[in-house]
Design a protein around this motif. Sequence first.
Motif, mmCIF file in Angstrom:
data_model
loop_
_atom_site.group_PDB
_atom_site.id
_atom_site.type_symbol
_atom_site.label_atom_id
_atom_site.label_comp_id
_atom_site.label_asym_id
_atom_site.label_seq_id
_atom_site.Cartn_x
_atom_site.Cartn_y
_atom_site.Cartn_z
ATOM 1 N N VAL A 3 -27.029 -3.932 -27.232
ATOM 2 C CA VAL A 3 -26.892 -3.691 -28.680
ATOM 3 C C VAL A 3 -28.276 -3.577 -29.305
ATOM 4 O O VAL A 3 -28.551 -2.650 -30.067
ATOM 5 N N ARG A 4 -29.147 -4.503 -28.970
ATOM 6 C CA ARG A 4 -30.503 -4.504 -29.526
ATOM 7 C C ARG A 4 -31.262 -3.226 -29.158
ATOM 8 O O ARG A 4 -32.032 -2.700 -29.944
ATOM 9 N N ARG A 5 -31.020 -2.710 -27.953
ATOM 10 C CA ARG A 5 -31.713 -1.514 -27.472
ATOM 11 C C ARG A 5 -31.022 -0.213 -27.888
ATOM 12 O O ARG A 5 -31.507 0.874 -27.595
ATOM 13 N N GLY A 6 -29.861 -0.303 -28.543
ATOM 14 C CA GLY A 6 -29.174 0.892 -29.018
ATOM 15 C C GLY A 6 -28.280 1.561 -27.989
ATOM 16 O O GLY A 6 -27.825 2.684 -28.201
ATOM 17 N N ILE A 7 -27.999 0.887 -26.889
ATOM 18 C CA ILE A 7 -27.154 1.448 -25.841
ATOM 19 C C ILE A 7 -25.678 1.233 -26.155
ATOM 20 O O ILE A 7 -24.822 2.023 -25.784
ATOM 21 N N LEU A 8 -25.375 0.156 -26.866
ATOM 22 C CA LEU A 8 -24.008 -0.203 -27.227
ATOM 23 C C LEU A 8 -23.970 -0.503 -28.721
ATOM 24 O O LEU A 8 -24.920 -1.071 -29.258
ATOM 25 N N ARG A 53 -15.828 -1.460 -28.752
ATOM 26 C CA ARG A 53 -14.764 -0.601 -28.228
ATOM 27 C C ARG A 53 -14.831 -0.607 -26.702
ATOM 28 O O ARG A 53 -15.916 -0.570 -26.113
ATOM 29 N N ILE A 54 -13.681 -0.611 -26.077
ATOM 30 C CA ILE A 54 -13.612 -0.628 -24.610
ATOM 31 C C ILE A 54 -14.332 0.581 -24.026
ATOM 32 O O ILE A 54 -15.106 0.453 -23.077
ATOM 33 N N ASP A 55 -14.103 1.770 -24.586
ATOM 34 C CA ASP A 55 -14.741 2.986 -24.071
ATOM 35 C C ASP A 55 -16.263 2.927 -24.210
ATOM 36 O O ASP A 55 -16.987 3.426 -23.347
ATOM 37 N N ASP A 56 -16.752 2.315 -25.304
ATOM 38 C CA ASP A 56 -18.202 2.189 -25.499
ATOM 39 C C ASP A 56 -18.828 1.268 -24.450
ATOM 40 O O ASP A 56 -19.929 1.521 -23.966
ATOM 41 N N VAL A 57 -18.120 0.206 -24.090
ATOM 42 C CA VAL A 57 -18.624 -0.722 -23.067
ATOM 43 C C VAL A 57 -18.691 -0.013 -21.718
ATOM 44 O O VAL A 57 -19.675 -0.131 -20.987
ATOM 45 N N ALA A 86 -21.640 2.340 -21.802
ATOM 46 C CA ALA A 86 -22.912 1.613 -21.759
ATOM 47 C C ALA A 86 -23.216 1.135 -20.352
ATOM 48 O O ALA A 86 -24.372 1.110 -19.934
ATOM 49 N N ARG A 87 -22.186 0.784 -19.619
ATOM 50 C CA ARG A 87 -22.397 0.289 -18.246
ATOM 51 C C ARG A 87 -23.009 1.355 -17.353
ATOM 52 O O ARG A 87 -23.841 1.058 -16.506
ATOM 53 N N THR A 88 -22.630 2.610 -17.573
ATOM 54 C CA THR A 88 -23.138 3.688 -16.717
ATOM 55 C C THR A 88 -24.285 4.462 -17.359
ATOM 56 O O THR A 88 -24.840 5.351 -16.718
ATOM 57 N N ALA A 89 -24.643 4.141 -18.593
ATOM 58 C CA ALA A 89 -25.707 4.870 -19.296
ATOM 59 C C ALA A 89 -27.066 4.593 -18.661
ATOM 60 O O ALA A 89 -27.316 3.511 -18.125
ATOM 61 N N ALA A 90 -27.931 5.581 -18.741
ATOM 62 C CA ALA A 90 -29.307 5.401 -18.281
ATOM 63 C C ALA A 90 -29.999 4.420 -19.225
ATOM 64 O O ALA A 90 -29.914 4.558 -20.441
ATOM 65 N N LYS A 91 -30.644 3.433 -18.659
ATOM 66 C CA LYS A 91 -31.311 2.421 -19.475
ATOM 67 C C LYS A 91 -32.793 2.771 -19.605
ATOM 68 O O LYS A 91 -33.466 2.981 -18.602
ATOM 69 N N PRO A 92 -33.308 2.861 -20.841
ATOM 70 C CA PRO A 92 -34.731 3.170 -21.016
ATOM 71 C C PRO A 92 -35.592 2.007 -20.527
ATOM 72 O O PRO A 92 -35.208 0.845 -20.648
ATOM 73 N N ASN A 93 -36.729 2.337 -19.946
ATOM 74 C CA ASN A 93 -37.655 1.308 -19.481
ATOM 75 C C ASN A 93 -38.526 0.829 -20.618
ATOM 76 O O ASN A 93 -38.851 1.579 -21.525
ATOM 77 N N ARG A 94 -38.908 -0.418 -20.554
ATOM 78 C CA ARG A 94 -39.825 -0.991 -21.532
ATOM 79 C C ARG A 94 -41.220 -1.016 -20.905
ATOM 80 O O ARG A 94 -41.342 -1.151 -19.690
#
Length: 73
Positions: free
Chosen positions: A31-36, A49-53, A56-64
């Motif tokens: 949520v903090r990173r804007g993925i969900l 939302r179930i579909d959003d979760v 988010a599970r399969t979304a590419a995660k940006p590196n810090r």
Amino acid sequence: MEYLQPPAGTLTTSMAALSADVEPATIRDWVRRGILTRCGGTPKRPVYRIDDVKAARTAAKPNRPGQRSVKAA
């Protein structure tokens, strides 16, 4: 107070974590990173939302900057 039954089609933070096979802190981090995105609830008891979760599970995660990379074995 935790929901006994969240609104239809939504999950609490704990339920979303179980669904995505991650820790609740990971859900809050997404949520903090804007993925969900939260879809309701209260500031202390958000729901997702179930579909959003699932997305988010399969979304590419940006590196810090400075984040360690995980290498596949």
